[in-house]
Scaffold this motif. Structure first.
Motif, short mmCIF file in Angstrom:
data_model
loop_
_atom_site.label_atom_id
_atom_site.label_comp_id
_atom_site.label_asym_id
_atom_site.label_seq_id
_atom_site.Cartn_x
_atom_site.Cartn_y
_atom_site.Cartn_z
N GLY A 195 -7.82 7.55 11.91
CA GLY A 195 -9.09 7.24 11.25
C GLY A 195 -9.19 7.89 9.89
O GLY A 195 -9.66 7.28 8.93
N TYR A 196 -8.73 9.12 9.79
CA TYR A 196 -8.78 9.82 8.51
C TYR A 196 -7.78 9.22 7.53
O TYR A 196 -8.07 9.10 6.33
N ILE A 197 -6.64 8.81 8.03
CA ILE A 197 -5.63 8.16 7.18
C ILE A 197 -6.22 6.88 6.58
O ILE A 197 -5.99 6.58 5.41
N ARG A 198 -6.98 6.13 7.35
CA ARG A 198 -7.62 4.91 6.81
C ARG A 198 -8.57 5.27 5.67
O ARG A 198 -8.66 4.56 4.68
N LEU A 199 -9.28 6.39 5.79
CA LEU A 199 -10.17 6.83 4.71
C LEU A 199 -9.36 7.22 3.47
O LEU A 199 -9.75 6.89 2.34
N ILE A 200 -8.25 7.92 3.67
CA ILE A 200 -7.36 8.28 2.56
C ILE A 200 -6.89 7.00 1.86
O ILE A 200 -6.92 6.91 0.63
N ASN A 201 -6.45 6.02 2.65
CA ASN A 201 -6.00 4.75 2.07
C ASN A 201 -7.09 4.10 1.24
O ASN A 201 -6.82 3.58 0.15
N SER A 202 -8.30 4.12 1.74
CA SER A 202 -9.42 3.52 1.02
C SER A 202 -9.65 4.20 -0.32
O SER A 202 -9.88 3.54 -1.34
N VAL A 203 -9.55 5.53 -0.34
CA VAL A 203 -9.70 6.27 -1.60
C VAL A 203 -8.60 5.88 -2.58
O VAL A 203 -8.87 5.64 -3.77
N PHE A 204 -7.36 5.79 -2.10
CA PHE A 204 -6.25 5.40 -2.98
C PHE A 204 -6.43 3.98 -3.52
O PHE A 204 -6.19 3.72 -4.70
N VAL A 205 -6.84 3.05 -2.66
CA VAL A 205 -7.01 1.66 -3.10
C VAL A 205 -8.14 1.57 -4.13
O VAL A 205 -7.99 0.91 -5.17
N ASP A 206 -9.25 2.25 -3.89
CA ASP A 206 -10.35 2.25 -4.85
C ASP A 206 -9.92 2.86 -6.18
O ASP A 206 -10.24 2.34 -7.25
N ALA A 207 -9.18 3.96 -6.12
CA ALA A 207 -8.72 4.62 -7.35
C ALA A 207 -7.75 3.71 -8.11
O ALA A 207 -7.80 3.62 -9.33
N GLU A 208 -6.89 3.04 -7.37
CA GLU A 208 -5.93 2.15 -8.01
C GLU A 208 -6.63 1.00 -8.74
O GLU A 208 -6.23 0.59 -9.82
N GLU A 209 -7.70 0.49 -8.14
CA GLU A 209 -8.44 -0.60 -8.75
C GLU A 209 -9.13 -0.18 -10.04
O GLU A 209 -9.29 -0.98 -10.96
N SER A 210 -9.52 1.08 -10.13
CA SER A 210 -10.25 1.54 -11.32
C SER A 210 -9.38 2.28 -12.33
O SER A 210 -9.78 2.45 -13.48
N ASN A 211 -8.19 2.72 -11.93
CA ASN A 211 -7.32 3.47 -12.83
C ASN A 211 -6.06 2.66 -13.13
O ASN A 211 -5.21 2.49 -12.26
N PRO A 212 -5.92 2.16 -14.35
CA PRO A 212 -4.76 1.32 -14.69
C PRO A 212 -3.43 2.07 -14.69
O PRO A 212 -2.38 1.46 -14.79
N HIS A 213 -3.47 3.39 -14.57
CA HIS A 213 -2.24 4.20 -14.57
C HIS A 213 -1.70 4.46 -13.17
O HIS A 213 -0.71 5.15 -13.00
N LEU A 214 -2.35 3.89 -12.15
CA LEU A 214 -2.02 4.23 -10.77
C LEU A 214 -1.61 2.98 -9.99
O LEU A 214 -2.28 1.95 -10.05
N CYS A 215 -0.50 3.08 -9.26
CA CYS A 215 -0.14 2.05 -8.27
C CYS A 215 0.20 2.76 -6.97
O CYS A 215 0.65 3.91 -6.98
N VAL A 216 -0.03 2.07 -5.86
CA VAL A 216 0.12 2.69 -4.56
C VAL A 216 0.88 1.77 -3.61
O VAL A 216 0.59 0.57 -3.55
N PHE A 217 1.83 2.33 -2.89
CA PHE A 217 2.53 1.65 -1.80
C PHE A 217 2.32 2.49 -0.55
O PHE A 217 2.48 3.71 -0.60
N ILE A 218 1.97 1.82 0.55
CA ILE A 218 1.67 2.55 1.77
C ILE A 218 2.60 2.05 2.89
O ILE A 218 2.71 0.84 3.12
N PHE A 219 3.27 2.99 3.54
CA PHE A 219 4.20 2.68 4.62
C PHE A 219 3.78 3.43 5.88
O PHE A 219 3.37 4.57 5.79
N GLN A 220 3.92 2.78 7.04
CA GLN A 220 3.64 3.47 8.29
C GLN A 220 4.91 4.07 8.85
O GLN A 220 6.01 3.78 8.39
N LYS A 221 4.76 4.89 9.87
CA LYS A 221 5.84 5.68 10.45
C LYS A 221 7.12 4.88 10.72
O LYS A 221 8.20 5.34 10.44
N GLU A 222 6.99 3.69 11.25
CA GLU A 222 8.16 2.90 11.60
C GLU A 222 8.86 2.33 10.36
O GLU A 222 9.83 1.62 10.47
#
Length: 108
Positions: free
Chosen positions: A64-91
């Motif tokens: 649940g907390y990881i989903r919140l972290i992801n949401s923060v990264f996605v929001d930041a990426e949308e507003s900051n043109p200097h940021l891109c994010v790739f998210i991978f799960q354990k497998e």
């Protein structure tokens, strides 16, 4: 472009997640281990930065907390043109793909 890989898979708790984020993204010593501080620091990134987050599955105790972290990264990426994010799960499953403001895929 700066490339940062952050492995959160074995982080036992929220504080360790934030320690790894702070260390990997070179946040200032004043960084506090919370989502608001994470959002502020991501907004302040001025160098083109691609972040690869390697995370536990959603079934983990911190899912649940990881989903919140992801949401923060996605929001930041949308507003900051200097940021891109790739998210991978354990497998190693690629779970998110992001694009720059012009619609171009961001690959490192």
């Amino acid at each position: 472009m700066k490339k940062v890989k952050i492995n959160l898979i074995s982080a036992p708790d929220k504080n360790e997640i934030h320690r790894l984020l702070k260390e990997g993204l070179e946040f200032p010593d004043s960084y506090s281990p919370n989502l608001d501080a994470l959002s502020e620091c991501l907004a302040d990134i001025e160098e083109d930065t691609c972040v690869g987050l390697f995370e536990p599955t959603e079934e983990s105790p911190l899912g649940g907390y990881i989903r919140l972290i992801n949401s923060v990264f996605v929001d930041a990426e949308e507003s900051n043109p200097h940021l891109c994010v790739f998210i991978f799960q354990k497998e190693g499953k690629f779970i998110q793909w992001h694009f720059d403001r012009s619609g171009q895929a961001l690959l490192g």
